[in-house]
Design an enzyme around this catalytic site. Structure first.
Site, PDB file in Angstrom:
ATOM      1  N   ASN A 188      -8.416   2.266  10.227  1.00 25.12           N
ATOM      2  CA  ASN A 188      -8.517   1.777   8.857  1.00 25.12           C
ATOM      3  C   ASN A 188      -9.943   1.265   8.678  1.00 25.12           C
ATOM      4  O   ASN A 188     -10.290   0.205   9.188  1.00 25.12           O
ATOM      5  CB  ASN A 188      -7.491   0.657   8.659  1.00 25.12           C
ATOM      6  CG  ASN A 188      -7.510   0.112   7.244  1.00 25.12           C
ATOM      7  OD1 ASN A 188      -8.358   0.485   6.426  1.00 25.12           O
ATOM      8  ND2 ASN A 188      -6.586  -0.775   6.951  1.00 25.12           N
ATOM      9  N   ARG A 233      -6.541   5.838   7.383  1.00 23.63           N
ATOM     10  CA  ARG A 233      -6.098   5.328   6.098  1.00 23.63           C
ATOM     11  C   ARG A 233      -7.206   5.582   5.070  1.00 23.63           C
ATOM     12  O   ARG A 233      -8.356   5.218   5.286  1.00 23.63           O
ATOM     13  CB  ARG A 233      -5.845   3.826   6.193  1.00 23.63           C
ATOM     14  CG  ARG A 233      -5.500   3.254   4.845  1.00 23.63           C
ATOM     15  CD  ARG A 233      -5.313   1.758   4.896  1.00 23.63           C
ATOM     16  NE  ARG A 233      -4.918   1.282   3.585  1.00 23.63           N
ATOM     17  CZ  ARG A 233      -5.361   0.167   3.041  1.00 23.63           C
ATOM     18  NH1 ARG A 233      -6.211  -0.595   3.680  1.00 23.63           N
ATOM     19  NH2 ARG A 233      -4.939  -0.194   1.839  1.00 23.63           N
ATOM     20  N   HIS A 237      -1.077   0.899  -2.002  1.00 17.79           N
ATOM     21  CA  HIS A 237      -0.067   0.424  -1.046  1.00 17.79           C
ATOM     22  C   HIS A 237       1.051   1.448  -0.855  1.00 17.79           C
ATOM     23  O   HIS A 237       2.158   1.100  -0.439  1.00 17.79           O
ATOM     24  CB  HIS A 237       0.608  -0.903  -1.514  1.00 17.79           C
ATOM     25  CG  HIS A 237      -0.274  -2.107  -1.436  1.00 17.79           C
ATOM     26  ND1 HIS A 237      -0.205  -3.127  -2.355  1.00 17.79           N
ATOM     27  CD2 HIS A 237      -1.228  -2.472  -0.545  1.00 17.79           C
ATOM     28  CE1 HIS A 237      -1.090  -4.069  -2.038  1.00 17.79           C
ATOM     29  NE2 HIS A 237      -1.727  -3.684  -0.958  1.00 17.79           N
ATOM     30  N   HIS A 281       5.461  -5.732  -2.386  1.00 18.97           N
ATOM     31  CA  HIS A 281       4.518  -5.845  -1.260  1.00 18.97           C
ATOM     32  C   HIS A 281       3.559  -6.986  -1.609  1.00 18.97           C
ATOM     33  O   HIS A 281       2.679  -6.834  -2.459  1.00 18.97           O
ATOM     34  CB  HIS A 281       3.761  -4.520  -1.080  1.00 18.97           C
ATOM     35  CG  HIS A 281       2.699  -4.585  -0.019  1.00 18.97           C
ATOM     36  ND1 HIS A 281       2.778  -3.888   1.162  1.00 18.97           N
ATOM     37  CD2 HIS A 281       1.537  -5.280   0.044  1.00 18.97           C
ATOM     38  CE1 HIS A 281       1.711  -4.153   1.907  1.00 18.97           C
ATOM     39  NE2 HIS A 281       0.943  -4.995   1.238  1.00 18.97           N
ATOM     40  N   GLY A 335      -3.632  -8.584  -1.035  1.00 14.89           N
ATOM     41  CA  GLY A 335      -3.425  -7.689  -2.176  1.00 14.89           C
ATOM     42  C   GLY A 335      -1.920  -7.612  -2.390  1.00 14.89           C
ATOM     43  O   GLY A 335      -1.157  -7.768  -1.438  1.00 14.89           O
ATOM     44  N   ASP A 394      -5.455 -18.283   0.087  1.00 16.35           N
ATOM     45  CA  ASP A 394      -4.465 -18.131   1.161  1.00 16.35           C
ATOM     46  C   ASP A 394      -3.158 -18.819   0.762  1.00 16.35           C
ATOM     47  O   ASP A 394      -3.128 -20.024   0.535  1.00 16.35           O
ATOM     48  CB  ASP A 394      -5.027 -18.758   2.447  1.00 16.35           C
ATOM     49  CG  ASP A 394      -4.198 -18.363   3.650  1.00 16.35           C
ATOM     50  OD1 ASP A 394      -2.995 -18.701   3.681  1.00 16.35           O
ATOM     51  OD2 ASP A 394      -4.743 -17.700   4.541  1.00 16.35           O
TER      52      ASP A 394
HETATM   53  P1  ADP Z   1      -3.394  -8.096   3.674  1.00 14.91           P
HETATM   54  O1  ADP Z   1      -3.236  -7.754   2.232  1.00 14.91           O
HETATM   55  O2  ADP Z   1      -4.742  -8.619   4.015  1.00 14.91           O
HETATM   56  O3  ADP Z   1      -2.837  -7.067   4.648  1.00 14.91           O
HETATM   57  P2  ADP Z   1      -1.174  -9.740   4.648  1.00 14.91           P
HETATM   58  O4  ADP Z   1      -0.053  -8.835   4.343  1.00 14.91           O
HETATM   59  O5  ADP Z   1      -1.524  -9.966   6.073  1.00 14.91           O
HETATM   60  O6  ADP Z   1      -2.476  -9.393   3.818  1.00 14.91           O
HETATM   61  O7  ADP Z   1      -0.832 -11.159   3.976  1.00 14.91           O
HETATM   62  C1  ADP Z   1      -1.723 -12.233   4.021  1.00 14.91           C
HETATM   63  C2  ADP Z   1      -1.161 -13.364   3.185  1.00 14.91           C
HETATM   64  O8  ADP Z   1       0.113 -13.766   3.721  1.00 14.91           O
HETATM   65  C3  ADP Z   1      -2.041 -14.624   3.157  1.00 14.91           C
HETATM   66  O9  ADP Z   1      -2.167 -15.094   1.830  1.00 14.91           O
HETATM   67  C4  ADP Z   1      -1.219 -15.604   3.982  1.00 14.91           C
HETATM   68  O10 ADP Z   1      -1.424 -16.931   3.565  1.00 14.91           O
HETATM   69  C5  ADP Z   1       0.177 -15.163   3.664  1.00 14.91           C
HETATM   70  N1  ADP Z   1       1.125 -15.733   4.653  1.00 14.91           N
HETATM   71  C6  ADP Z   1       1.212 -15.473   5.960  1.00 14.91           C
HETATM   72  N2  ADP Z   1       2.174 -16.239   6.530  1.00 14.91           N
HETATM   73  C7  ADP Z   1       2.677 -17.016   5.554  1.00 14.91           C
HETATM   74  C8  ADP Z   1       3.684 -18.028   5.484  1.00 14.91           C
HETATM   75  N3  ADP Z   1       4.356 -18.403   6.570  1.00 14.91           N
HETATM   76  N4  ADP Z   1       3.950 -18.584   4.287  1.00 14.91           N
HETATM   77  C9  ADP Z   1       3.264 -18.220   3.188  1.00 14.91           C
HETATM   78  N5  ADP Z   1       2.323 -17.266   3.174  1.00 14.91           N
HETATM   79  C10 ADP Z   1       2.020 -16.686   4.338  1.00 14.91           C
END
Ligand code: ADP
Length: 404
Positions: A8, A92, A181, A209, A213, A283
């Protein structure tokens, strides 16, 4: 053993994962980043524990040098790529336009076509092309396959993908909804059928999803019929740093009144928008912690997030003519009971009823979080985009190289 390497690639970094296709398990993964900067960084996980991790800081001039760093990490820390019998590399690619509607083995012509699509995906496709070129030079003896984020949404009907603007202009500049996605929406909607042991063809599913993003997708019998991201990943839901839907006239207004130029507006909506703009933090974990601690700004940001998400659930419920399943996936969707409960609150009249105990239970597995009485089954299913890319890569080479 036969393994697929999934790559990726962005413009200054790439992530990789080596997957054993006999068992569909991860053998190794890693990241090469800060390519082109004075000091680059690489991280290689030769196995599942912290002890398997190795990191290096060194100048990495370009993607080809990045792949050399990766290959060295494999040979020093394992697993040995020769033992893993690498059979293909899956890439990807974010934007396949309306040219690529399925995973495609990469030739020089395919590479040029992906590069040409940079016109409508300037933030994403150029990095993918750099990664593809370097990976093909580094692994010249195995087939390389491009798996497109947009491909799953090629089934969108014109009514869903057409923007109501001048038709000639839209055609000339390839302006339409493409959706993104797709790899995740496909993987998760198929996993729903397996999990519930029901035929995919019978299921009407809304996939949410929610990661940094975020996008929603209406899936009817395994086919995407609408999705919330648009010509670019900016449209739709409130995301970590993207605004999602706004009135396009806001842009004219800010140009005129705030004197903002295109780059500033792009930054405002793509990188300084979303939860970052509303809560001061993109976040979701931090926003939730602040809200739990009583911060009204964080709560107000969550309310906007929920409001938008609920609107899409209602829209897709209507577009599908009812829903059998709503499924949450990705970082936020898999881990946040607060977001799951908040975005579906008050929908009992539509037959959507979350069970608070099931919703709060911590698990990494696929699970039901609705009540037994809920007409719509609400699920959490972990996504695995790398595995889906590897599966599609394998299926593509089995089709094009039947002797493998
Ligand atoms: P990406 O789009 O970068 O692949 P991810 O699917 O890894 O992102 O998701 C990242 C998001 O998930 C971040 O905003 C993170 O804060 C959130 N996240 C991860 N664990 C938790 C949790 N336990 N509670 C709330 N949000 C979470």
């Amino acid at each position: 053993m036969s393994a697929v390497l999934v790559v990726n690639s962005g413009s200054s970094s790439f992530k990789y994962q080596l997957i054993d296709m006999d068992t569909e398990t991860e053998l190794a993964s890693g990241l090469v980043e800060r390519i082109g900067e004075p000091v680059g960084h690489s991280r290689h996980n030769a196995g599942p524990t912290k002890a398997d991790r190795s990191e290096r800081d060194l100048p990495i001039v370009d993607h080809t040098a990045g792949f050399a760093v990766m290959i060295e990490a494999f040979s020093q820390h394992g697993p040995q790529l020769s033992d893993a019998s690498l059979i293909a590399v899956g890439h990807r690619v974010v934007q396949g336009g309306n040219r690529f509607f399925e995973p495609t083995e990469i030739t020089h012509l395919v590479e040029l076509n992906i590069e040409d699509l940079s016109e409508i995906a300037p933030l994403h496709n150029p990095g993918a092309v750099q990664g593809i070129r370097a990976a093909r030079a580094s692994f010249p003896n195995v087939p390389h396959v491009a798996v497109f984020d947009t491909a799953f949404h090629q089934t969108l009907p014109p009514a869903a993908y057409t923007y109501a603007i001048d038709k000639d202009l839209a055609t000339r500049y390839r302006v339409r909804k493409y959706g993104f996605h797709g790899t995740s929406h496909k993987f998760v909607s198929e996993a729903v059928a397996t999990f519930l042991d029901r035929p995919l063809a019978d299921l009407k599913t809304i996939v949410l999803h929610l990661g940094n993003g975020a996008s929603a997708c209406a899936v009817d019998g395994g086919r995407s019929i609408d999705t919330s991201m648009g010509m670019t990943p900016l449209q739709g839901l409130v995301m970590g740093t993207r605004s999602g839907d706004i009135d396009p006239a806001v842009i004219f207004h800010l140009r005129r009144r705030a004197g903002m130029n295109t780059a500033e507006l792009d930054d405002l909506l793509n990188r300084r928008g979303g939860m970052l703009a509303l809560a001061g933090n993109g976040d979701m974990r931090d926003v939730e912690d602040a809200s739990i601690a009583g911060d009204p700004v964080a709560q107000a940001a969550l309310d906007v997030y929920f409001h938008r998400l609920k609107g899409y659930v209602g829209s897709y419920y209507a577009q599908l003519g009812g829903a059998d399943v709503i499924v949450f996936t990705a970082g936020v969707g898999e881990n946040s009971p607060i977001v799951r409960a908040g975005s579906l609150a008050g929908l009992e009249g539509m037959g959507i009823e979350i069970d608070p105990v099931r919703n709060e239970a911590k698990s990494r597995k696929s699970r039901v979080i609705s009540t037994d009485a809920s007409k719509v089954t609400v699920l959490v299913i972990p996504t695995n985009e790398e595995l889906e890319i590897a599966r599609q890569t394998l299926a593509t080479i089995n089709r094009t190289h039947p002797s493998n």
